[in-house]
Write a protein that holds these residues in place. Sequence first.
Motif, PDB file in Angstrom:
ATOM      1  N   ASN A  45       0.892  -1.181   0.004  1.00 22.84           N
ATOM      2  CA  ASN A  45       0.022  -0.013   0.043  1.00 22.84           C
ATOM      3  C   ASN A  45       0.936   1.263  -0.011  1.00 22.84           C
ATOM      4  OD1 ASN A  45      -2.523  -1.378  -0.006  1.00 22.84           O
ATOM      5  ND2 ASN A  45      -2.666  -1.304   1.923  1.00 22.84           N
ATOM      6  N   LEU A  46       1.844   1.068   0.610  1.00 26.91           N
ATOM      7  CA  LEU A  46       2.733   2.269   1.035  1.00 26.91           C
ATOM      8  C   LEU A  46       3.625   2.618  -0.514  1.00 26.91           C
ATOM      9  CD1 LEU A  46       4.652   4.147   2.590  1.00 26.91           C
ATOM     10  CD2 LEU A  46       6.177   2.568   2.768  1.00 26.91           C
ATOM     11  N   GLN A  47       4.042   1.574  -1.269  1.00 28.29           N
ATOM     12  CA  GLN A  47       4.338   1.650  -2.473  1.00 28.29           C
ATOM     13  C   GLN A  47       3.466   2.239  -3.549  1.00 28.29           C
ATOM     14  OE1 GLN A  47       7.766   1.439  -3.267  1.00 28.29           O
ATOM     15  NE2 GLN A  47       7.218   2.401  -5.074  1.00 28.29           N
ATOM     16  N   GLU A  48       2.208   1.384  -3.540  1.00 25.09           N
ATOM     17  CA  GLU A  48       1.260   1.982  -4.594  1.00 25.09           C
ATOM     18  C   GLU A  48       0.901   3.551  -4.263  1.00 25.09           C
ATOM     19  OE1 GLU A  48      -3.340   1.226  -5.281  1.00 25.09           O
ATOM     20  OE2 GLU A  48      -2.327  -0.375  -4.351  1.00 25.09           O
ATOM     21  N   ALA A  49       0.783   3.960  -3.153  1.00 27.32           N
ATOM     22  CA  ALA A  49       0.549   5.476  -2.832  1.00 27.32           C
ATOM     23  C   ALA A  49       1.933   6.366  -3.379  1.00 27.32           C
ATOM     24  CB  ALA A  49       0.453   5.738  -1.307  1.00 27.32           C
ATOM     25  N   GLU A  50       2.954   5.929  -3.006  1.00 25.41           N
ATOM     26  CA  GLU A  50       4.147   6.561  -3.540  1.00 25.41           C
ATOM     27  C   GLU A  50       4.196   6.712  -5.160  1.00 25.41           C
ATOM     28  OE1 GLU A  50       7.646   4.728  -1.302  1.00 25.41           O
ATOM     29  OE2 GLU A  50       7.276   6.233   0.209  1.00 25.41           O
ATOM     30  N   ASP A  51       4.087   5.490  -5.645  1.00 28.51           N
ATOM     31  CA  ASP A  51       3.810   5.342  -7.263  1.00 28.51           C
ATOM     32  C   ASP A  51       2.565   6.517  -7.632  1.00 28.51           C
ATOM     33  OD1 ASP A  51       6.006   3.505  -7.130  1.00 28.51           O
ATOM     34  OD2 ASP A  51       4.316   2.089  -7.433  1.00 28.51           O
ATOM     35  N   TYR A  52       1.725   6.601  -7.053  1.00 25.47           N
ATOM     36  CA  TYR A  52       0.634   7.382  -7.329  1.00 25.47           C
ATOM     37  C   TYR A  52       1.026   8.738  -7.326  1.00 25.47           C
ATOM     38  CZ  TYR A  52      -3.854   9.848  -7.287  1.00 25.47           C
ATOM     39  OH  TYR A  52      -4.931  10.700  -7.326  1.00 25.47           O
ATOM     40  N   LEU A  53       1.468   9.285  -6.247  1.00 28.79           N
ATOM     41  CA  LEU A  53       2.285  10.414  -5.860  1.00 28.79           C
ATOM     42  C   LEU A  53       3.133  10.905  -7.254  1.00 28.79           C
ATOM     43  CD1 LEU A  53       2.640  10.700  -2.193  1.00 28.79           C
ATOM     44  CD2 LEU A  53       0.883  12.056  -3.271  1.00 28.79           C
ATOM     45  N   ASP A  54       3.999   9.966  -7.576  1.00 26.90           N
ATOM     46  CA  ASP A  54       4.939  10.341  -8.543  1.00 26.90           C
ATOM     47  C   ASP A  54       4.463  10.439  -9.937  1.00 26.90           C
ATOM     48  OD1 ASP A  54       6.963  10.154  -6.829  1.00 26.90           O
ATOM     49  OD2 ASP A  54       7.687   8.027  -7.132  1.00 26.90           O
ATOM     50  N   GLU A  55       3.460   9.633 -10.291  1.00 29.89           N
ATOM     51  CA  GLU A  55       2.707   9.412 -11.453  1.00 29.89           C
ATOM     52  C   GLU A  55       1.807  10.433 -11.759  1.00 29.89           C
ATOM     53  OE1 GLU A  55       0.908   5.530 -11.832  1.00 29.89           O
ATOM     54  OE2 GLU A  55       3.058   4.631 -11.664  1.00 29.89           O
ATOM     55  N   HIS A  56       1.160  11.064 -10.591  1.00 32.40           N
ATOM     56  CA  HIS A  56       0.225  12.136 -10.853  1.00 32.40           C
ATOM     57  C   HIS A  56       0.537  13.253 -10.028  1.00 32.40           C
ATOM     58  CE1 HIS A  56      -2.455   8.894 -12.415  1.00 32.40           C
ATOM     59  NE2 HIS A  56      -1.754   8.312 -11.870  1.00 32.40           N
ATOM     60  N   ALA A  57       1.818  13.635  -9.938  1.00 36.24           N
ATOM     61  CA  ALA A  57       2.043  14.785  -9.120  1.00 36.24           C
ATOM     62  C   ALA A  57       1.541  16.147  -9.641  1.00 36.24           C
ATOM     63  CB  ALA A  57       3.847  14.944  -9.225  1.00 36.24           C
ATOM     64  N   SER A  58       1.524  16.366 -10.897  1.00 39.41           N
ATOM     65  CA  SER A  58       0.834  17.358 -11.549  1.00 39.41           C
ATOM     66  C   SER A  58      -0.514  17.499 -11.561  1.00 39.41           C
ATOM     67  CB  SER A  58       1.499  17.754 -13.048  1.00 39.41           C
ATOM     68  OG  SER A  58       1.076  16.691 -13.772  1.00 39.41           O
TER      69      SER A  58
END
Length: 71
Positions: free
Chosen positions: A24-37
């Motif tokens: 879950n932590l990794q998924e959330a971090e990936d989401y932040l990276d992919e959708h930062a803008s």
Amino acid sequence: MAKPDNREDNAIHLQQHIDHTVANLQEAEDYLDEHASEISADEKQTIEAKNERRKQSIDSFIAEKQDETQQ
């Protein structure tokens, strides 16, 4: 009659909790990276706070698992 306390599989269950929380932590971090803008500052702050709690949970699960395996 109460069910006997069987703690033999506690370490296995704790490891499952660790694995799930790390995922879950990794998924959330990936989401932040992919959708930062695309995400709002509030949403980003919420996700980051949740990830901090996840990290604390992981540390607690690891400590508890170590206690279980030493018994």
